[in-house]
Design an enzyme around this catalytic site. Sequence first.
Site, short mmCIF file in Angstrom:
data_model
loop_
_atom_site.label_atom_id
_atom_site.label_comp_id
_atom_site.label_asym_id
_atom_site.label_seq_id
_atom_site.Cartn_x
_atom_site.Cartn_y
_atom_site.Cartn_z
CE LYS A 34 1.60 2.29 4.30
NZ LYS A 34 2.24 0.93 3.72
CB THR A 43 -0.88 0.04 1.31
OG1 THR A 43 -1.56 -1.07 1.34
CG2 THR A 43 -1.86 1.17 1.26
CE LYS A 98 -5.06 -1.09 1.33
NZ LYS A 98 -5.43 -2.20 1.97
P1 NAD Z 1 6.08 -5.94 7.17
O1 NAD Z 1 6.79 -4.94 8.15
O2 NAD Z 1 5.51 -7.30 8.02
O3 NAD Z 1 6.82 -6.51 5.87
C1 NAD Z 1 7.53 -5.47 5.21
C2 NAD Z 1 8.80 -6.30 4.98
O4 NAD Z 1 9.78 -5.44 3.94
C3 NAD Z 1 9.70 -6.38 6.20
O5 NAD Z 1 10.03 -7.89 6.50
C4 NAD Z 1 10.98 -5.49 5.68
O6 NAD Z 1 12.11 -6.31 6.23
C5 NAD Z 1 10.79 -6.03 4.24
N1 NAD Z 1 11.74 -4.88 3.49
C6 NAD Z 1 11.74 -3.50 3.45
N2 NAD Z 1 12.54 -3.16 2.63
C7 NAD Z 1 13.03 -3.96 1.92
C8 NAD Z 1 14.15 -4.29 0.61
N3 NAD Z 1 14.52 -3.08 0.23
N4 NAD Z 1 14.23 -5.28 0.29
C9 NAD Z 1 13.66 -6.24 0.84
N5 NAD Z 1 13.00 -6.50 1.90
C10 NAD Z 1 12.65 -5.32 2.47
O7 NAD Z 1 4.70 -5.34 6.70
P2 NAD Z 1 3.39 -6.04 5.99
O8 NAD Z 1 2.22 -6.04 7.06
O9 NAD Z 1 3.74 -7.60 5.53
O10 NAD Z 1 2.64 -5.25 4.86
C11 NAD Z 1 3.33 -5.10 3.66
C12 NAD Z 1 2.62 -4.02 2.85
O11 NAD Z 1 1.14 -4.34 2.66
C13 NAD Z 1 2.57 -2.60 3.50
O12 NAD Z 1 2.54 -1.60 2.36
C14 NAD Z 1 1.24 -2.63 4.21
O13 NAD Z 1 0.56 -1.15 4.26
C15 NAD Z 1 0.40 -3.70 3.22
N6 NAD Z 1 -0.79 -4.13 3.85
C16 NAD Z 1 -0.65 -4.65 4.92
C17 NAD Z 1 -1.78 -5.10 5.76
C18 NAD Z 1 -1.80 -5.98 7.09
O14 NAD Z 1 -2.84 -6.27 7.76
N7 NAD Z 1 -0.75 -6.24 7.81
C19 NAD Z 1 -2.94 -5.28 5.00
C20 NAD Z 1 -3.00 -4.63 3.73
C21 NAD Z 1 -1.82 -4.15 3.19
#
Ligand code: NAD
Length: 293
Positions: free
Chosen positions: A243, A93, A168
Amino acid sequence: MTIIAFIGLGNMGGPMAGNLVKAGHTVVGFDFSEEARAAAKAAGVTIAADAKSAAAPADVIVTMLPAGKHVRAVWGELAPVAKKGTLFIDSSTIDVESARAVHRIAGDIGLPSVDAPVSGGTGGAKGATLTFMCGGEEAAFAAAKPILEKMGKKIVHCGGAGAGQAAKICNNMILGISMIAVAEGFVLAEKLGLDRQALFDVASTSSGQCWSLNAYCPVPGPVPTSPANNDYKPGFASALMLKDMKLSQEAAQAAGASTPLGAAATQLYGLHNAWGEGGTDFSGIINLIRGKS
Ligand code: NAD
């Protein structure tokens, strides 16, 4: 079978990559976090030494990263090493401007791309029941759809580059505002001595009905599955709602749209987070409106 590179194996990306493995794809993944790499490895993902080595042999590259700056950096790094014809999909997102910018990174070297943010949370990521909202050219969407179907149940093409992110954040702005409206209704009912079940029975079948009330009621009782019945354990954390609300306000400012309730709701979720409640469900905002837990 298609080789898929998956960059960002966190709470969402890890289980999503695992579902691609279950569907029979070869998935090569990378994440900075050792814990995320280990969990993905246990789910059958081959772990690469870095993002570039994951991407080089891939037919499809999926990113699931925290914010626009991470997606810009990763697509900028990977586009030059990607094979001819490789499809780029971003499911994070992020702000609409970054989504459009990364489409240009791929498009400038002739690679197809789709922005495909999700709703459905970690439960949807694990159960492969996510909804994907997609933006991009018709041909790129058609190529992405069979891959997204392995991770989700509903795949919607919303329009051109950035349209998935736009859908979204508009949806989540409506959700963020409507939850506060429902919370205010229940707090007023409490002050008036009106039973919460009585308000629910009337409003959930009257003109006040909405998802925040009917499916995700912020007080315990009327909807037994809502986080209010479980001490506001998320669900959808208030930090993630904040966010998305901030993204909606950035987009509104950039596009010249007036969203006064979105602006007020963003401030209220900001206060809820400052109150130390970022890790609890966003429907817990009712406690802020009430002035006590
Ligand atoms: P998270 O923090 O658990 O996972 C993100 C991962 O990206 C982390 O493990 C981090 O180490 C990795 N990362 C960051 N920069 C990197 C890079 N350059 N190379 C490799 N890895 C890298 O977050 P999440 O909950 O998995 O969310 C991910 C996305 O999905 C976000 O944009 C969030 O807004 C969106 N989202 C989350 C949810 C939810 O319920 N968690 C729901 C809908 C959307």
